[in-house]
Design a protein around this motif. Structure first.
Motif: not given
Length: 313
Positions: A5-13, A38-43
């Motif tokens: 599983p991978m988490f975007p920055i908002k979920a990680t916060a 990711d492909a769009a450069g998002r953490r």
């Protein structure tokens, strides 16, 4: 095939209790955790990164500098976290209760001595999280069950305010970005605001503390006359939220366009969302003040340079 599983920055916060601003600052300035993209450069953060960030959050809250922690591997962080529970500032757990016992017996000098020692020896983050915040919670509990009289509660508030203000006024720091701290009319609670002011002072701001109940137009005037880099306000009482919203809208209308507003306290998210102004940001994690102050300092350097050139020419 197993896909981790991978988490975007908002979920990680949300999972770690940190803010996105703090996550980016720790990555950029210290390399504490380097997320994937990711492909769009998002953490993107995996579960191991989230665990590491949780350890870092707990340890910085106990006074360990992030610059020292960032170089440690996960096993070292886990060992240090366990050791800190037992030995790192361990004597602080009983201190708030002892201080209030002194107040209950009107041993004012003892309370003041313990508070002064804590202020002079502890990192600001530890002082606020392990002494001031638990002390205020215990005041509320003892007042509610009758163990603390109104006069004793006011003694605590008065002594805290006096000592914390002494920290803020030690080093005016004219070269630092100037941040005004106040509450708007109808909001009498200021100790949380003082705590935020301590964090801002520790992060490199020149804190100008204006106290409680300041009308929005006057606060905007002071910000303009003193060339403030930002304005910080606090709103705690849910019953005061409608009045606070009116005050925030008035402040947004009165301030010069370039001045950001940071709002803390229990009503912070509601007020920021309701006003919906790009300049207004809810500050839930006091640690994010460091990144906000850094941005203010960076944004204002060209302005000062132009002024210096004008004065010189």
């Amino acid at each position: 095939m197993y896909i981790r599983p991978m988490f975007p920055i908002k979920a990680t916060a949300e999972l770690t209790g940190l803010t996105p601003e703090t996550l980016r600052a720790w990555e950029r300035r210290h390399g504490a955790v380097v997320p994937l993209r990711d492909a769009a450069g998002r953490r993107l953060y995996d579960a191991q990164m989230v665990d590491r960030l949780c350890y870092l959050h707990r340890l910085t809250g106990r006074g360990h500098p992030i610059r020292d922690l960032a170089a440690l591997d996960d096993a070292a962080l886990e060992r240090l976290s366990g050791a800190s529970r037992d030995t790192g500032y361990g004597g602080l757990d009983a201190l708030p209760g002892q201080m209030l016992d002194a107040i209950a017996d009107y041993r004012i000098d003892e309370f003041d001595r313990d508070l002064t020692v804590a202020i002079t020896t502890l990192p600001v983050a530890v002082l606020v999280s392990r002494v001031v915040a638990p002390l205020l919670r215990e005041v509320g509990v003892r007042w509610a069950d009758g163990r603390l009289a109104i006069a004793q509660e006011r003694l605590v508030s008065s002594l805290l305010r006096s000592r914390l203000m002494s920290v803020l006024t030690q080093h005016p720091g004219a070269a630092r970005p100037r941040v005004l701290f106040a509450t708007l009319p109808g909001e009498p609670h200021e100790l949380g605001l003082l705590g935020a002011g301590l964090h801002a002072h520790d992060a490199g701001a020149s804190v100008l503390y204006l106290g409680t109940g300041l009308p929005a137009d006057e606060l905007a005037t002071v910000a303009s006359r003193l060339d403030a880099a930002a304005v910080a306000v606090s709103s705690i009482d849910p019953g005061h939220a409608p009045q606070a919203l009116a005050g925030m809208r008035a402040l947004d209308a009165a301030l010069e366009p370039h001045v950001p507003v940071w709002v803390g306290g229990g009503n912070a998210r509601y007020l920021a969302e309701a006003v919906a102004s790009p300049r207004i940001q809810a500050v839930i994690d006091p640690m994010s003040l460091a990144e906000l102050i850094r941005r203010c300092a960076s944004a204002r350097r060209p302005l000062r340079t132009r002024r210096e050139r004008t004065a010189a020419g």
